[in-house]
Design an enzyme around this catalytic site. Structure first.
Site, mmCIF file in Angstrom:
data_model
loop_
_atom_site.group_PDB
_atom_site.id
_atom_site.type_symbol
_atom_site.label_atom_id
_atom_site.label_comp_id
_atom_site.label_asym_id
_atom_site.label_seq_id
_atom_site.Cartn_x
_atom_site.Cartn_y
_atom_site.Cartn_z
ATOM 1 N N HIS A 266 0.896 -1.048 -0.070
ATOM 2 C CA HIS A 266 -0.095 -0.072 -0.011
ATOM 3 C C HIS A 266 0.803 1.123 0.179
ATOM 4 C CE1 HIS A 266 -3.476 -2.676 1.295
ATOM 5 N NE2 HIS A 266 -2.563 -3.103 2.196
HETATM 6 O O1 RIB Z 1 -5.234 -0.091 4.890
HETATM 7 C C1 RIB Z 1 -3.526 -0.076 4.661
HETATM 8 C C2 RIB Z 1 -2.973 1.048 5.382
HETATM 9 O O2 RIB Z 1 -3.302 0.820 6.853
HETATM 10 C C3 RIB Z 1 -1.646 0.961 5.352
HETATM 11 O O3 RIB Z 1 -0.895 2.066 5.425
HETATM 12 C C4 RIB Z 1 -1.231 0.167 6.490
HETATM 13 O O4 RIB Z 1 0.191 0.580 6.738
HETATM 14 C C5 RIB Z 1 -2.090 0.657 7.312
HETATM 15 O O5 RIB Z 1 -1.477 1.712 7.982
#
Ligand code: RIB
Ligand code: CA
Length: 336
Positions: A266
């Site tokens: 992500h």
């Molecule tokens: O949903 C994914 C996000 O939430 C990413 O930034 C992960 O590190 C958590 O913070």
């Protein structure tokens, strides 16, 4: 300061309806990174720390794990990159309202499980992260700083409450959070970063700042499959070995939940956008945050089809060239 080619020049997906003026100006490459490490945050930090980006500060927020651990993990990651020159400031220990929700079930009890690393070689820098964000933004000419957020938006909302003028001085915000066609990953409607602090997200999206949004719709397309993890191992350096260990731990959850071949990276999407914006495409849309409903609290309501008269306020990314993304990531980490 290196200024990237105008982010407007990357192509929108062929089917994207580009609203008139659906382009932001240049995203500056003097950056502040706000983060809640977490393995994917840590990979994003290594991408940034190994790149030409001018990192003015890293600010830390509670999210994946409580603040003491996200601070510890941030300092540890800076050591992996031999970048103890970058100041690290501790910020909010919980959301603007309500109690902190964490994600040890994804990231492990330390938030950085998967590779044993020594304790950090330094302490966190003095000062409260929202104060430091205000000082840095107000202390630089307008348009010089891009805020890169990888976690809940609490620090950013607190900085905006303290000094609303930062909204007009930031070049923009590139943020990981939300989801629309992909839904949520924490509730059926809400992605984790927004779910942890929907009030903060609502205030940030209403602040009139140029926002580039990396929702689950695009981050779920950069999966760390076995070949990509092996490419990190083949780098033969410490950073590559550490990342492979983090991913081997981190991806078990998504593999089991989604049946995918690897975990979505992500947060590195945020940094990759600043380095190669043309990897991504999307649409200029209105995004509002649900803060009231018990059922859909934290939902990012994305007007992708332009069916409301709400003004577009974010460049919402939906497509990415995953192979080029991983080539950028592996190449940069290989230089650490
Ligand atoms: O949903 C994914 C996000 O939430 C990413 O930034 C992960 O590190 C958590 O913070
Ligand atoms: Ca994160």
């Amino acid at each position: 300061m290196v200024v990237l080619a105008d982010a407007c020049h990357h192509d929108l997906a062929p089917d994207a309806l580009a609203f008139p003026g659906a382009r932001w100006g240049k995203m500056a490459t003097s950056i502040i990174i706000d983060t809640d490490p977490g393995q994917d945050d840590a990979v994003a930090l290594l991408l940034a720390l190994g790149s030409p980006l001018d990192i003015l500060a890293i600010t830390v927020v509670a999210g994946n794990v409580p603040l003491d651990l996200t601070v510890h993990n941030t300092l540890v990651v800076c050591d992996v990159a031999n970048r103890s020159d970058v100041p690290v400031y501790a910020g909010a220990g919980g959301p603007l309202e309500g109690v902190l929700v964490t994600a040890e079930y994804v990231h492990g009890p330390t938030g950085l499980d998967g590779y044993e690393l020594p304790d950090p070689t330094r302490h966190v820098s003095d000062g409260f992260a929202p104060d430091r964000i205000v000082e840095l933004v107000m202390g630089h000419p307008p348009g010089e700083i891009t805020l890169c957020t990888l976690g809940p938006l609490t620090n950013v909302a607190l900085a905006l409450r303290q000094e609303p003028a930062i909204a007009g001085r930031l070049a923009g915000i590139v943020m990981m959070g939300g989801g629309f066609f992909e839904g949520g990953n924490t509730t059926p409607a809400a992605e984790f970063n927004i779910f942890v602090d929907p009030m903060a997200a609502a205030e940030v999206f209403r602040a009139g700042i140029d926002i580039v949004m990396m929702p689950l719709d695009v981050t779920h397309k950069v999966l760390s499959n076995a070949a990509r993890v092996d490419a990190f191992k083949q780098l033969g350096n410490h950073a590559g070995e550490v990342i492979a260990g983090w991913i081997d731990f981190f991806d078990r959850y998504d593999r089991e939940k989604y049946g995918t071949d690897g975990a979505p990276l992500h947060d590195p999407c945020v940094i990759a956008y600043l380095l190669e914006p043309e990897l991504f495409s999307g649409r200029f849309c209105n995004v509002e945050i649900e803060t009231e409903s018990a059922l859909t609290r934290g939902m990012t309501v994305v007007d992708w089809w332009g069916v409301t008269d709400r003004a577009p306020n974010a460049q919402v990314m939906r497509e990415v060239d995953a192979d080029r993304f991983f080539a950028l990531l592996t190449r940069t980490v290989g230089m650490l």
